[in-house]
Design a protein around this motif. Structure first.
Motif, PDB file in Angstrom:
ATOM      1  N   VAL A  68      28.809  46.235  30.669  1.00 11.48           N
ATOM      2  CA  VAL A  68      28.925  46.822  31.968  1.00 11.48           C
ATOM      3  C   VAL A  68      30.239  47.328  32.408  1.00 11.48           C
ATOM      4  CG1 VAL A  68      28.347  46.026  34.395  1.00 11.48           C
ATOM      5  CG2 VAL A  68      27.288  45.145  32.540  1.00 11.48           C
ATOM      6  N   SER A  69      31.306  46.980  32.196  1.00  8.80           N
ATOM      7  CA  SER A  69      32.576  47.153  32.965  1.00  8.80           C
ATOM      8  C   SER A  69      32.821  48.765  32.314  1.00  8.80           C
ATOM      9  CB  SER A  69      33.655  46.495  32.509  1.00  8.80           C
ATOM     10  OG  SER A  69      33.522  45.001  32.970  1.00  8.80           O
ATOM     11  N   ASP A  70      33.561  49.578  33.373  1.00  9.00           N
ATOM     12  CA  ASP A  70      34.023  50.860  33.411  1.00  9.00           C
ATOM     13  C   ASP A  70      35.480  50.670  32.868  1.00  9.00           C
ATOM     14  OD1 ASP A  70      35.556  50.554  35.768  1.00  9.00           O
ATOM     15  OD2 ASP A  70      34.005  51.403  36.908  1.00  9.00           O
ATOM     16  N   LEU A  71      36.059  51.894  32.624  1.00  5.42           N
ATOM     17  CA  LEU A  71      37.525  51.676  32.141  1.00  5.42           C
ATOM     18  C   LEU A  71      38.351  51.148  32.973  1.00  5.42           C
ATOM     19  CD1 LEU A  71      37.768  55.334  30.715  1.00  5.42           C
ATOM     20  CD2 LEU A  71      37.347  53.316  29.548  1.00  5.42           C
ATOM     21  N   THR A  72      38.375  51.160  34.517  1.00  9.41           N
ATOM     22  CA  THR A  72      39.429  50.235  35.191  1.00  9.41           C
ATOM     23  C   THR A  72      38.998  49.044  35.284  1.00  9.41           C
ATOM     24  OG1 THR A  72      39.547  52.495  36.663  1.00  9.41           O
ATOM     25  CG2 THR A  72      39.997  50.379  37.643  1.00  9.41           C
ATOM     26  N   GLN A  73      37.793  48.467  35.112  1.00  9.60           N
ATOM     27  CA  GLN A  73      37.345  47.448  35.306  1.00  9.60           C
ATOM     28  C   GLN A  73      37.785  46.418  34.008  1.00  9.60           C
ATOM     29  OE1 GLN A  73      33.002  47.404  36.068  1.00  9.60           O
ATOM     30  NE2 GLN A  73      33.349  47.831  38.361  1.00  9.60           N
ATOM     31  N   ARG A  74      37.846  47.283  32.891  1.00  7.05           N
ATOM     32  CA  ARG A  74      38.309  46.509  31.632  1.00  7.05           C
ATOM     33  C   ARG A  74      39.610  46.347  31.786  1.00  7.05           C
ATOM     34  NH1 ARG A  74      35.174  49.592  26.575  1.00  7.05           N
ATOM     35  NH2 ARG A  74      33.038  49.190  27.130  1.00  7.05           N
ATOM     36  N   GLN A  75      40.407  47.130  32.497  1.00  3.40           N
ATOM     37  CA  GLN A  75      41.871  46.827  32.372  1.00  3.40           C
ATOM     38  C   GLN A  75      42.359  45.791  33.315  1.00  3.40           C
ATOM     39  OE1 GLN A  75      42.832  48.885  29.667  1.00  3.40           O
ATOM     40  NE2 GLN A  75      44.659  48.952  30.814  1.00  3.40           N
ATOM     41  N   GLN A  76      41.371  45.480  34.499  1.00  2.00           N
ATOM     42  CA  GLN A  76      41.598  44.549  35.411  1.00  2.00           C
ATOM     43  C   GLN A  76      41.247  43.146  34.583  1.00  2.00           C
ATOM     44  OE1 GLN A  76      38.541  46.181  38.246  1.00  2.00           O
ATOM     45  NE2 GLN A  76      40.247  45.531  39.878  1.00  2.00           N
ATOM     46  N   THR A  77      40.176  43.234  33.692  1.00  4.07           N
ATOM     47  CA  THR A  77      39.755  41.951  32.974  1.00  4.07           C
ATOM     48  C   THR A  77      40.973  41.803  32.132  1.00  4.07           C
ATOM     49  OG1 THR A  77      37.434  42.421  33.009  1.00  4.07           O
ATOM     50  CG2 THR A  77      38.074  41.229  31.361  1.00  4.07           C
ATOM     51  N   LYS A  78      41.622  42.601  31.324  1.00  6.31           N
ATOM     52  CA  LYS A  78      42.644  42.442  30.354  1.00  6.31           C
ATOM     53  C   LYS A  78      43.877  41.789  30.882  1.00  6.31           C
ATOM     54  CE  LYS A  78      41.788  46.370  27.395  1.00  6.31           C
ATOM     55  NZ  LYS A  78      42.279  47.779  26.766  1.00  6.31           N
ATOM     56  N   ILE A  79      44.163  42.306  32.184  1.00  8.58           N
ATOM     57  CA  ILE A  79      45.607  41.720  33.053  1.00  8.58           C
ATOM     58  C   ILE A  79      45.217  40.105  33.286  1.00  8.58           C
ATOM     59  CG2 ILE A  79      44.981  42.353  35.239  1.00  8.58           C
ATOM     60  CD1 ILE A  79      47.901  43.018  35.620  1.00  8.58           C
ATOM     61  N   ILE A  80      44.049  39.789  33.562  1.00  4.85           N
ATOM     62  CA  ILE A  80      43.366  38.413  33.677  1.00  4.85           C
ATOM     63  C   ILE A  80      43.583  37.651  32.357  1.00  4.85           C
ATOM     64  CG2 ILE A  80      41.980  36.589  34.731  1.00  4.85           C
ATOM     65  CD1 ILE A  80      43.165  38.278  36.649  1.00  4.85           C
ATOM     66  N   VAL A  81      43.254  38.283  31.429  1.00  7.41           N
ATOM     67  CA  VAL A  81      43.153  37.636  30.101  1.00  7.41           C
ATOM     68  C   VAL A  81      44.579  37.323  29.480  1.00  7.41           C
ATOM     69  CG1 VAL A  81      42.487  37.963  27.535  1.00  7.41           C
ATOM     70  CG2 VAL A  81      41.073  38.572  29.228  1.00  7.41           C
ATOM     71  N   LEU A  82      45.488  38.181  29.908  1.00  5.12           N
ATOM     72  CA  LEU A  82      46.981  38.159  29.487  1.00  5.12           C
ATOM     73  C   LEU A  82      47.319  36.795  29.970  1.00  5.12           C
ATOM     74  CD1 LEU A  82      49.584  39.270  28.320  1.00  5.12           C
ATOM     75  CD2 LEU A  82      49.842  40.689  30.635  1.00  5.12           C
ATOM     76  N   ALA A  83      47.278  36.712  31.565  1.00  5.61           N
ATOM     77  CA  ALA A  83      47.628  35.625  32.113  1.00  5.61           C
ATOM     78  C   ALA A  83      47.230  34.363  31.434  1.00  5.61           C
ATOM     79  CB  ALA A  83      47.533  35.549  33.370  1.00  5.61           C
ATOM     80  N   LEU A  84      46.040  34.449  31.267  1.00  2.00           N
ATOM     81  CA  LEU A  84      45.269  33.101  30.529  1.00  2.00           C
ATOM     82  C   LEU A  84      45.849  32.857  29.177  1.00  2.00           C
ATOM     83  CD1 LEU A  84      41.557  33.563  31.719  1.00  2.00           C
ATOM     84  CD2 LEU A  84      43.448  31.911  32.611  1.00  2.00           C
ATOM     85  N   VAL A  85      46.134  33.791  28.373  1.00  2.00           N
ATOM     86  CA  VAL A  85      46.651  33.735  27.198  1.00  2.00           C
ATOM     87  C   VAL A  85      48.079  32.918  27.216  1.00  2.00           C
ATOM     88  CG1 VAL A  85      47.762  34.860  25.090  1.00  2.00           C
ATOM     89  CG2 VAL A  85      45.403  35.296  25.892  1.00  2.00           C
ATOM     90  N   VAL A  86      48.915  33.446  28.078  1.00  2.00           N
ATOM     91  CA  VAL A  86      50.211  32.918  28.265  1.00  2.00           C
ATOM     92  C   VAL A  86      50.160  31.342  28.771  1.00  2.00           C
ATOM     93  CG1 VAL A  86      52.323  32.910  29.592  1.00  2.00           C
ATOM     94  CG2 VAL A  86      51.395  35.071  28.757  1.00  2.00           C
ATOM     95  N   VAL A  87      49.113  31.172  29.571  1.00  2.00           N
ATOM     96  CA  VAL A  87      48.914  29.678  30.205  1.00  2.00           C
ATOM     97  C   VAL A  87      48.635  28.881  29.194  1.00  2.00           C
ATOM     98  CG1 VAL A  87      47.845  28.266  31.834  1.00  2.00           C
ATOM     99  CG2 VAL A  87      48.631  30.360  32.466  1.00  2.00           C
ATOM    100  N   VAL A  88      47.596  29.452  28.105  1.00  2.00           N
ATOM    101  CA  VAL A  88      46.995  28.405  27.016  1.00  2.00           C
ATOM    102  C   VAL A  88      48.217  28.193  26.030  1.00  2.00           C
ATOM    103  CG1 VAL A  88      45.545  28.230  25.348  1.00  2.00           C
ATOM    104  CG2 VAL A  88      44.764  29.148  27.685  1.00  2.00           C
ATOM    105  N   ALA A  89      48.776  29.279  25.810  1.00  2.00           N
ATOM    106  CA  ALA A  89      49.910  29.210  24.663  1.00  2.00           C
ATOM    107  C   ALA A  89      50.878  28.292  25.156  1.00  2.00           C
ATOM    108  CB  ALA A  89      50.646  30.598  24.495  1.00  2.00           C
ATOM    109  N   GLY A  90      51.412  28.430  26.371  1.00  2.00           N
ATOM    110  CA  GLY A  90      52.639  27.441  26.977  1.00  2.00           C
ATOM    111  C   GLY A  90      51.989  26.061  27.042  1.00  2.00           C
ATOM    112  N   ARG A  91      50.735  25.795  27.298  1.00  2.00           N
ATOM    113  CA  ARG A  91      50.603  24.208  27.398  1.00  2.00           C
ATOM    114  C   ARG A  91      50.405  23.733  26.027  1.00  2.00           C
ATOM    115  NH1 ARG A  91      48.220  21.628  31.909  1.00  2.00           N
ATOM    116  NH2 ARG A  91      48.256  22.957  33.784  1.00  2.00           N
ATOM    117  N   LEU A  92      49.813  24.809  24.913  1.00  2.00           N
ATOM    118  CA  LEU A  92      49.768  24.167  23.638  1.00  2.00           C
ATOM    119  C   LEU A  92      51.003  23.863  23.203  1.00  2.00           C
ATOM    120  CD1 LEU A  92      47.267  26.558  22.032  1.00  2.00           C
ATOM    121  CD2 LEU A  92      46.831  23.988  22.473  1.00  2.00           C
ATOM    122  N   ALA A  93      52.185  24.768  23.620  1.00  2.00           N
ATOM    123  CA  ALA A  93      53.644  24.542  22.978  1.00  2.00           C
ATOM    124  C   ALA A  93      54.035  23.100  23.589  1.00  2.00           C
ATOM    125  CB  ALA A  93      54.407  25.472  23.616  1.00  2.00           C
TER     126      ALA A  93
END
Length: 718
Positions: free
Chosen positions: A228-253
Motif C-alpha cells: 500500500v505505502s508509497d515512497l514517502t510513507q515507506r520512509q516514514q515507516t523506516k524512521i519508526i522502525v529505526l527507533a524501535l530497533v534501538v530501543v529493543v537492542a538497548g533493552r536487550l543489552a
C-alpha cells in the motif's frame, strides 16, 4: 578510471492526501483532544504522587521499592535516599513532559490533520501512562485505581491502533479494524469486569493474546509497506522502525547486563535513566515521521544503527562469555585479571567484528555493492545460459537490480533520450539515473537506475561497481543491436526477394503470357488464310514477325532486370563504360533539350579490377546507372566525373557533376532511395550531397569480404 557520466531524470512522487478537518467538526475534535489530554495529565500527576510515596517505603518485602541492603549501599557514597527518590521522580516527569510537549507541538503544527491529531493524542496518553501503569497497583483508593486503569486502557488501545493506521490514517488491511474492536472489548473485560468467566479466561491467557496482538501490529505494517505505502510513507515507516530497533537492542543489552551486574540501587538508577533516554527516541521519531523531517537520511541512519546495535550486543555477549568461561574455569568470581583478559579479547576482535558486521549490513541494505567480483561472475554465468539474445538484456537488468537492491533497472538500446527501454526490471516513481553504455568509444545505449529511496543518490561504491558492469553491458547491448540489425536485414532480403518474384510473375502473367497467346492465335489465322488469301497471310506473317521481335525484347528486359548481361559478357568496368557511352550519346549535344545539354562524362577507374562478388558488381552497376540517369535528366550539367577505386577493403564509387545542385526542399525519389538501399544491403553507405559552387556528388562505399583482401591487393599491383 574516471567515473561514468550520469544524468538524473526527475519524476513525480505519489503523496497520500488526507482531507483536513474544518468547521464544527474540527472544534469538537479539538475540545475532545484537550479534555482527554488534561485527563491524562491529571492521572500522571496523581500517579507521580503515589509513586513518590511508594519509593519512600524501605523494607525487605517485595512490595517495597528499596530494601535495607540497597539503602545501606548509599551510606559510603554520602547520598541520602531522598536524593535518589527525587532523581527518579524527576526522570518520570522529564520523560512524560517530552512525550506531552512533542504531542502538543505536533497538534499545534498540524491542527486540522486527522492523523496528526490522533498521533499527538496517542503521544500524550502514552507518555502519561508509562509510569501511571506502575502506580496502578499501589493506588490508595478505588477511585485512583479506576482512574489509572482507564488511562492505561486508553493508552494501550491507542498504541495498537497507531500501528494499524500509521502512516496514512487508514486501517490496512481493512479487516484489522474488527480485530482492534475485539482487543478493546477484551481489555475492557479484563480491567473493568474481572469477575466474568470470559474475563478470567482472558486474564489467564493474557500473554499469548499480547503476543498475537503484537504480531498483528507487525504484520499490518509489513503488509502496508509492501502493498500500500508509497515512497514517502515507506520512509516514514523506516524512521519508526529505526527507533524501535534501538530501543529493543538497548533493552536487550540492559537485560544481559542485569544478569551479571549486582542489583544495587546505583545500578537500578542508571538502568532507569538509560531506559528513559532510549524510550525518548520513539516520540522523536514519530514527530519526525509525521512532519517528514529529513526522511531521506533514514537509510544511512538505519545502516549505522543496525551496525552498532548488533556490535554492542556482540561485544557485551563476548565479554560475558569470556568472563563467565574463565570464572567457571578458575572458580573465581570478581577477578581483575579475568576482566582485563576479557577486555583484551574484546579489543582484539572489535575491528574484525565491526568490518564483518559492516559488510553484512551493507549487503542487507545495499546488496552486493562491496563484492563486484561476485556480481560480475554471476552475471557472466547467467548470460551463458541465456538462450535468446534479447533474453540477455532481461538477465542483465534483473541481476543488477538484485545485486544492488534497486527497485528499478532498465536498458535502452538507443542513446537517444526518451527511447523505449529494451529491457526493464521493477518500477519506480522516483528520480531515474541514466548511465551511458559504450562500445569501442561509441554510445550504444543507456542504463536506467531507480534509487533505493527517494532523494538517496547512488554512492561512490555503487558507481564504481556500475562502471565495471557498464563495460560488460555495453558489449551485450552492442551484440543485441547487431543481432537485431541482422534480423532486419534478413527480413528486408526476404521482402525484396518476394517483391522481385511478384514483379516477375506479374510481368510474365500480364505481359508475356497474353502476348504469346496472341502470337499463337495469329499463327493459326495465318495458316487458315494461306489457301484462300495468300497476300493477307503474308502481311499478317510480317506483323507476326514484328510482334515476335518485341516479345523477345521483353524477355531480354526481364533477364536484364535480374542481372545485366553485360556484367557477365564484358565485366564491371566495360559494362560501366557502356553505360557512360550510352548516357553521353543519348542526347544530341548540338541543341538543347528539355533536359538540357548532354554532359561530357569522364570515367576514372583502374585498368582492371579483380573478380568481385556478384552482389557488389550489380550494386555498383545500378548505382552508376541511376546516378548518370539523374545527371542527364535533372542536373543540367556540362561535365560529369565517374570515379571507381579500391580503397580500405571496399569499392569506392563517386559521381560528381557541375549542374544546378540539389534543390532547397527535396524529397527522395525512387532512384535515390534505390541507391541507398543497394548500398545498405551490402552493409555499405551511399551519400548524396551538394558541392560548393554548384553541382552534386554521389558517394558510395561497398565493403568487400575479408577473404578478398589479398586478391584485391594483387589486382591493384598488376
Amino acid at each position: 578510471m574516471n567515473p561514468p557520466t550520469v544524468s538524473v531524470i526527475p519524476a513525480d512522487r505519489p503523496a497520500a492526501v488526507r482531507t483536513p478537518l474544518h468547521g464544527r467538526t474540527l472544534r469538537v475534535v479539538q475540545i475532545l483532544w484537550w479534555t482527554g489530554a488534561l485527563f491524562a495529565l491529571f492521572s500522571f500527576a496523581a500517579a507521580a504522587s503515589v509513586d513518590y510515596e511508594r519509593l519512600q517505603q524501605v523494607c525487605n518485602s517485595p512490595d517495597c521499592a528499596f530494601s535495607q541492603a540497597m539503602v545501606a549501599e548509599l551510606q559510603p557514597l554520602g547520598l541520602p535516599l531522598r536524593y535518589v527518590i527525587n532523581y527518579l521522580i524527576a526522570i518520570e516527569i522529564v520523560f512524560t513532559l517530552v512525550w506531552v510537549v512533542l504531542g502538543v507541538f505536533l497538534y499545534r503544527t498540524r491542527p486540522a490533520d486527522p492523523l496528526a491529531l490522533f498521533v499527538s493524542f496517542f503521544m500524550v496518553f502514552f507518555g502519561a501512562n508509562v509510569y501511571t501503569g506502575v502506580s496502578a497497583g499501589h493506588a490508595g483508593g478505588p477511585l485512583l485505581h479506576l482512574l489509572f486503569t482507564a488511562v492505561a486502557l486508553a493508552a494501550n488501545m491507542l498504541s495498537f491502533v497507531f500501528f494499524y493506521v500509521f502512516p496514512d490514517g487508514r486501517f490496512v488491511p481493512r479487516w484489522i479494524r474488527f480485530y482492534a474492536a475485539a482487543i478493546f472489548v477484551m481489555l475492557f473485560c479484563i480491567d473493568f469486569l474481572p469477575d466474568l468467566p470470559i474475563s478470567i479466561w482472558l486474564a489467564a491467557n493474557s500473554l499469548p493474546l499480547l503476543i498475537v496482538t503484537l504480531l498483528s501490529c507487525a504484520l499490518a505494517q509489513v503488509y502496508r509497506y509492501r502493498r500500500v505505502s508509497d515512497l514517502t510513507q515507506r520512509q516514514q515507516t523506516k524512521i519508526i522502525v529505526l527507533a524501535l530497533v534501538v530501543v529493543v537492542a538497548g533493552r536487550l543489552a540492559v537485560a544481559v547486563w542485569l544478569n551479571f551486574a549486582p542489583q544495587g540501587i546505583v545500578v537500578l538508577t542508571i538502568i532507569s535513566t538509560l531506559q528513559a533516554l532510549m524510550m525518548l527516541l520513539i516520540p522523536i521519531s514519530i514527530t519526525a515521521a509525521i512532519l517528514r523531517y529529513r526522511l531521506w537520511d533514514v537509510d544511512f541512519l538505519i545502516n549505522r544503527t543496525l551496525l552498532y546495535s548488533v556490535l554492542t550486543l556482540c561485544v557485551v555477549g563476548l565479554y560475558v562469555l569470556v568472563v563467565g568461561s574463565l570464572g567457571a574455569l578458575f572458580r573465581a568470581g570478581d577477578n581483575l585479571f579475568i576482566s582485563l583478559v576479557a577486555t583484551g579479547v574484546v579489543a582484539v576482535l572489535f575491528q574484525p567484528l565491526r568490518d564483518r558486521l559492516q559488510r553484512t549490513v551493507n549487503h542487507l541494505i545495499y546488496g552486493e555493492r562491496d563484492d563486484p567480483y561476485a556480481v560480475l561472475a554471476r552475471l557472466g554465468q547467467r548470460l551463458e545460459v541465456a538462450v535468446a539474445p534479447d533474453a540477455s538484456l532481461d538477465t542483465i537488468v534483473e541481476t543488477v537490480a538484485q545485486a544492488l537492491k534497486l527497485p528499478y533497472v532498465a536498458i535502452t538500446a538507443a542513446p537517444a533520450a526518451g527511447a523505449t527501454p529494451a529491457a526493464a526490471y521493477g518500477a519506480t516513481a522516483g528520480p531515474v539515473t541514466r548511465l551511458p553504455l559504450q562500445h569501442q568509444g561509441a554510445q550504444v545505449g543507456e542504463l536506467l537506475l531507480g534509487p533505493r529511496a527517494p532523494g538517496e543518490p547512488l554512492t561512490r561504491g555503487d558507481m564504481r561497481l556500475l562502471g565495471d558492469l557498464a563495460r560488460q553491458i555495453g558489449v551485450a547491448v552492442h551484440a543485441v543491436t547487431l543481432t537485431a540489425d541482422l534480423q532486419r536485414s534478413r527480413e528486408q532480403l526476404v521482402r525484396a526477394r518476394e517483391e522481385e518474384r511478384r514483379r516477375i510473375r506479374r510481368d510474365l502473367h500480364d505481359g508475356l503470357g497474353p502476348t504469346l497467346a496472341a502470337l499463337a492465335l495469329n499463327a493459326t489465322t495465318i495458316g487458315e488464310l494461306i489457301p484462300g488469301n495468300p497476300q493477307a497471310a503474308v502481311q499478317m506473317a510480317d506483323a507476326l514477325q514484328q510482334e515476335i521481335r518485341g516479345t523477345v525484347a521483353d524477355i531480354r528486359r526481364l533477364v536484364y532486370d535480374l542481372r545485366p548481361p553485360t556484367l557477365d559478357d564484358l565485366g564491371l568496368l566495360a559494362a560501366i563504360r557502356e553505360v557512360v557511352w550510352h548516357c553521353a550519346d543519348s542526347v544530341d549535344r548540338s541543341r538543347p533539350t528539355s533536359a538540357g545539354v548532354a554532359p561530357r562524362i569522364a570515367l576514372e577507374a583502374p585498368d582492371r579490377l579483380p573478380a568481385l562478388p556478384a552482389a557488389v558488381e550489380v550494386a555498383a552497376y545500378r548505382i552508376v546507372q541511376e546516378g548518370l540517369t539523374n545527371v542527364v535528366k535533372h542536373a543540367h550539367a556540362t561535365h560529369c566525373l565517374v570515379r571507381l577505386a579500391l580503397r580500405d577493403d571496399a569499392l569506392q564509387i563517386e559521381i560528381a557533376d557541375d549542374g544546378v545542385g540539389l534543390p532547397g526542399e527535396r524529397r527522395a525519389g525512387v532512384g535515390l532511395s534505390s541507391m541507398r538501399e543497394r548500398a545498405a544491403e551490402l552493409s555499405g553507405t551511399c551519400t548524396i550531397e551538394g558541392i560548393d559552387g554548384g553541382g552534386t556528388r554521389v558517394g558510395a562505399r561497398l565493403p568487400l569480404p575479408e577473404e578478398m583482401n589479398y586478391g584485391v591487393l594483387a589486382g591493384l599491383d598488376r
